[in-house]
Design a protein around this motif. Structure first.
Motif, PDB file in Angstrom:
ATOM      1  N   PHE A  10     -13.637  48.283  -2.523  1.00 15.47           N
ATOM      2  CA  PHE A  10     -12.368  47.860  -1.931  1.00 15.47           C
ATOM      3  C   PHE A  10     -11.385  47.496  -3.035  1.00 15.47           C
ATOM      4  O   PHE A  10     -11.757  46.873  -4.037  1.00 15.47           O
ATOM      5  N   THR A  11     -10.131  47.872  -2.837  1.00 14.37           N
ATOM      6  CA  THR A  11      -9.077  47.555  -3.794  1.00 14.37           C
ATOM      7  C   THR A  11      -7.868  47.001  -3.052  1.00 14.37           C
ATOM      8  O   THR A  11      -7.372  47.635  -2.116  1.00 14.37           O
ATOM      9  N   ILE A  12      -7.407  45.847  -3.492  1.00 17.80           N
ATOM     10  CA  ILE A  12      -6.221  45.244  -2.894  1.00 17.80           C
ATOM     11  C   ILE A  12      -5.028  45.487  -3.816  1.00 17.80           C
ATOM     12  O   ILE A  12      -5.165  45.468  -5.043  1.00 17.80           O
ATOM     13  N   SER A  13      -3.887  45.736  -3.208  1.00 19.43           N
ATOM     14  CA  SER A  13      -2.670  45.948  -3.984  1.00 19.43           C
ATOM     15  C   SER A  13      -1.484  45.393  -3.204  1.00 19.43           C
ATOM     16  O   SER A  13      -1.610  45.029  -2.026  1.00 19.43           O
ATOM     17  N   ARG A  14      -0.351  45.379  -3.873  1.00 20.82           N
ATOM     18  CA  ARG A  14       0.828  44.748  -3.265  1.00 20.82           C
ATOM     19  C   ARG A  14       2.084  45.510  -3.646  1.00 20.82           C
ATOM     20  O   ARG A  14       2.275  45.860  -4.818  1.00 20.82           O
ATOM     21  N   ASP A  15       2.919  45.742  -2.656  1.00 21.48           N
ATOM     22  CA  ASP A  15       4.269  46.257  -2.880  1.00 21.48           C
ATOM     23  C   ASP A  15       5.210  45.076  -2.705  1.00 21.48           C
ATOM     24  O   ASP A  15       5.541  44.697  -1.576  1.00 21.48           O
ATOM     25  N   LYS A  16       5.606  44.502  -3.804  1.00 28.46           N
ATOM     26  CA  LYS A  16       6.396  43.278  -3.720  1.00 28.46           C
ATOM     27  C   LYS A  16       7.779  43.545  -3.123  1.00 28.46           C
ATOM     28  O   LYS A  16       8.315  42.709  -2.399  1.00 28.46           O
ATOM     29  N   ALA A  17       8.330  44.711  -3.390  1.00 25.07           N
ATOM     30  CA  ALA A  17       9.657  45.031  -2.856  1.00 25.07           C
ATOM     31  C   ALA A  17       9.660  45.072  -1.340  1.00 25.07           C
ATOM     32  O   ALA A  17      10.666  44.756  -0.702  1.00 25.07           O
ATOM     33  N   GLU A  18       8.537  45.470  -0.766  1.00 22.45           N
ATOM     34  CA  GLU A  18       8.417  45.532   0.690  1.00 22.45           C
ATOM     35  C   GLU A  18       7.640  44.354   1.255  1.00 22.45           C
ATOM     36  O   GLU A  18       7.466  44.265   2.472  1.00 22.45           O
ATOM     37  N   ASP A  19       7.170  43.468   0.378  1.00 22.78           N
ATOM     38  CA  ASP A  19       6.361  42.327   0.803  1.00 22.78           C
ATOM     39  C   ASP A  19       5.208  42.783   1.689  1.00 22.78           C
ATOM     40  O   ASP A  19       4.962  42.212   2.766  1.00 22.78           O
ATOM     41  N   THR A  20       4.532  43.804   1.216  1.00 18.16           N
ATOM     42  CA  THR A  20       3.424  44.398   1.957  1.00 18.16           C
ATOM     43  C   THR A  20       2.208  44.454   1.055  1.00 18.16           C
ATOM     44  O   THR A  20       2.337  44.721  -0.152  1.00 18.16           O
TER      45      THR A  20
END
Length: 120
Positions: free
Chosen positions: A68-78
């Protein structure tokens, strides 16, 4: 106030992959760590993974690291949870959460959950 909405759950065969998403539908861009828990039928809710507000730090349950890998799109707050090499025991409702602390990660706000079913 943060309102979390998950998507991406579904039915997949063992060995397959799924990608879950979690967005703040109110787009508050609150500086919380965000992450995932899961709850299988008849079992307690368990921690899966979390990521810091900036996306620079992550925290995983040791048994899931590597698949499992978690990631983040900060611009979309997703945030996203990429799940590979899925096993039937990964079947659960997956909940997105937001909280002040990354490690330990505790949810102060919760989504409604999305079902992941892995068939053998």
């Amino acid at each position: 106030q943060v309102q979390l909405v998950e998507s991406g759950g579904g039915l997949v065969q063992a060995g397959g992959s799924l990608r879950l998403s979690c967005a703040d539908s109110r787009r508050t861009f609150s500086p919380y760590a965000k992450g995932w828990f899961r709850q299988a039928p008849g079992k307690d809710r368990e921690f899966v993974a979390a990521i810091s507000w900036t996306g620079s730090r992550t925290h995983y349950d040791d048994s899931l690291k590597g698949r499992f890998t978690i990631s983040r799109d900060k611009a979309e707050d997703t945030i996203f949870l990429q799940m590979n090499s899925l096993k039937p025991e990964d079947t659960a409702v997956y909940y997105c959460a937001a909280g002040m602390s990354l490690n330990p990660f505790r949810g102060d706000y919760w989504g409604q959950g999305t079902q992941v079913t892995v068939s053998s």
